[in-house]
Enzyme design. Structure first.
Site, short mmCIF file in Angstrom:
data_model
loop_
_atom_site.label_atom_id
_atom_site.label_comp_id
_atom_site.label_asym_id
_atom_site.label_seq_id
_atom_site.Cartn_x
_atom_site.Cartn_y
_atom_site.Cartn_z
N SER A 64 0.81 -1.21 0.00
CA SER A 64 0.00 0.00 0.00
C SER A 64 0.85 1.27 0.00
CB SER A 64 -0.96 -0.04 1.19
OG SER A 64 -1.91 0.98 1.10
N GLY A 458 -28.83 -12.63 15.75
CA GLY A 458 -29.35 -11.48 16.47
C GLY A 458 -28.26 -10.62 17.07
#
Length: 501
Positions: A64, A458
């Site tokens: 990067s 959930g």
């Protein structure tokens, strides 16, 4: 798993004794000369991950924004997202194992993750323009091949392009074509349509100066220029023809030094931006009439994007759950403006893209950008479907706004969203997405004494899969086949499926 073959090939990519590296958000990064064994072993790990998920896995060779003499590697999970945290731990363990322990670590990972070693595996590989990247990519390929994995080497790609390729391959082309041409077509079509729809004052010849950090972004923007023949003129600087990667240029330099990159002179109010070395960061900047430099970093980008999205939603008349995710290092003024002026809720997470990304997935629309320019906007599958449908149905101003938002959605790579799954009958029947329950029923018919169901978690951004059959082997296979159906029809997959007999 042919342990003898692995031993022979690993000897060619031997680990220096005592060297310890950690897999982080950005994968592994260090001096290129220390990475040969890491690359080989990440090829091995990519095959195991591919077998476990029954999906294509990506491997990107890049460091990067780091200096040119560095390099690195990171794995891309099935839907173009970062590697799952549990597999980050496996990556670190595998990378740091001494040669005599390599077999044990590979077998431990396979056992812990219930990897079916008989499954096929497919890995896609890409690299940036560093002098060391081609050789290190070959080390990855060596690791893939010794475990019997198949692969496709895309060669030179930006990091976002590889994420796109992985996602396309794992959604059977529903998101787009897994080719560089497919990538260019998808983004340019959405961008050109968006610019035609947007109100605009001033010179119709829209232009932007791009600092490419002497990296891969320059090559790919040159290839993409013809796709923007309408609506945008791009002028490239620091294109790699003379300068050194990330040296006095690139997004990190501009952000840190608060000044234009070397090699780019800018006039008053010219639009300018900077990539980093693998083109997964962007910051914008300009100089005013008085010659003062102005930086539009990730905090400002997130503010502009979320403000624009909220305006479109108001025009459409949809009250969706939109949130901006920041870290404690975000500019306080941006937080106050979003909350007090734009009335957009802001949430704070720990530093690191994976934490921002995870939180953003909780919203209908989640926007996050680190100050360094690394970020995106996420749209739930339900929102994407609804907005694009409104764009087709409505002919008034609401329809125009919906079409505009639909094009914006196409400019962002989408990832898994557990909320696309809804159930009934005590969570034993999937109602949405269409076709999922029918696919599950067809799979269940192929096994004795079997049943299977899925439900959204959930508490986590995962889809849970449960399967039963007359043997553990059949139950495991049914669970993974149901997981694959979730991939194809719902655009996501959750944790390792639970299966029993």
């Amino acid at each position: 798993m042919d342990l003898v073959a692995i031993t022979k090939r690993s000897a060619v990519h031997a680990k220096p004794s005592g060297l310890v590296l950690q897999y982080g958000t950005a994968g592994f990064r260090t001096k290129a000369e220390h990475l040969d064994h890491i690359m080989f072993r990440m090829g091995l790990l990519a095959v195991l991950r591919s077998k476990q998920t029954n999906s294509t896995i990506g491997v990107m060779v890049t460091a990067s924004h780091n200096p040119e003499e560095d390099n690195g590697v990171k794995l891309v999970d099935p839907l173009g997202e970062m590697l799952a945290p549990s597999w980050e731990e496996h990556a670190t363990c595998l990378a740091n194992a001494e040669e005599p322990d390599l077999h044990r670590v590979l077998l431990d990972i396979s056992e812990k993750e219930a990897v079916d070693l008989q499954r096929d595996a497919f890995v896609v590989i890409a690299r940036d323009t560093r002098p060391s990247s081609e050789k290190l990519s070959q080390s990855v390929i060596d690791g893939v091949m010794v475990l019997g994995g198949q692969f496709h080497d895309y060669g030179l790609l930006t990091t976002p392009q590889l994420h796109y390729m992985v996602y396309c391959r794992n959604t059977d082309g529903q998101y787009g074509k897994a080719t560089i041409d497919g990538y260019f077509q998808k983004l340019s079509k959405a961008f050109v349509q968006l610019t035609k729809q947007a109100s605009y004052s001033g010179d119709e010849n829209r232009s932007v100066k791009v600092d490419c950090a002497n990296g891969i972004g320059a090559l790919k923007l040159k290839e993409m220029e013809s796709y923007f023949s309408q609506g945008l003129t791009v002028r490239l600087f620091n294109d790699g023809s003379t300068g050194k990667l990330n040296h006095f240029c690139g997004a990190d330099f501009v952000k840190s030094h608060q000044k234009p990159p070397q090699g780019m002179e800018i006039k008053s109010n010219e639009r300018c931006c900077s990539f980093d070395g693998d083109a997964d960061r962007i910051v914008y900047f300009y100089c005013d009439a008085g010659g003062h430099f102005h930086l539009i970093d990730g905090d400002k980008i997130a503010t502009l994007i979320s403000s624009f999205l909220k305006e479109l939603l108001l025009e459409i008349g949809e009250n969706l759950n939109i949130g901006v995710i920041q870290t404690a290092y975000a500019n306080g003024s941006s937080t106050r403006y979003l909350e007090e002026v734009m009335k957009v809720p802001v949430y704070c997470t720990k530093t690191g893209v994976k934490h921002l990304h995870h939180k953003a997935q909780e919203f209908d629309i989640g926007v996050y950008f680190e100050a360094n320019g690394h970020g995106t906007a996420l749209f739930s599958k339900a929102v994407e479907v609804k907005i694009k449908q409104l764009g087709k149905e409505l002919e008034d101003e609401r329809g125009k706004a919906a079409k505009m938002l639909g094009n914006i959605i196409d400019l962002f790579n989408q990832v898994a969203d557990r909320r696309v799954i809804s159930t009934t009958d005590a969570e034993r029947q999937a109602v949405t997405p269409p076709g999922l329950q029918e696919a599950i029923n067809d799979l269940v018919k192929q096994y004795k004494l079997s049943r299977a169901f899925v439900r959204p978690s959930g508490t986590e951004d995962v889809v849970r899969v449960y399967a039963e059959a007359d043997s553990q082997e059949s139950a495991d296979r049914l669970a993974y086949e149901v997981s694959l159906a979730v991939f194809q029809l719902a655009g996501g997959i959750g944790e390792r499926p639970q299966s029993c007999f």
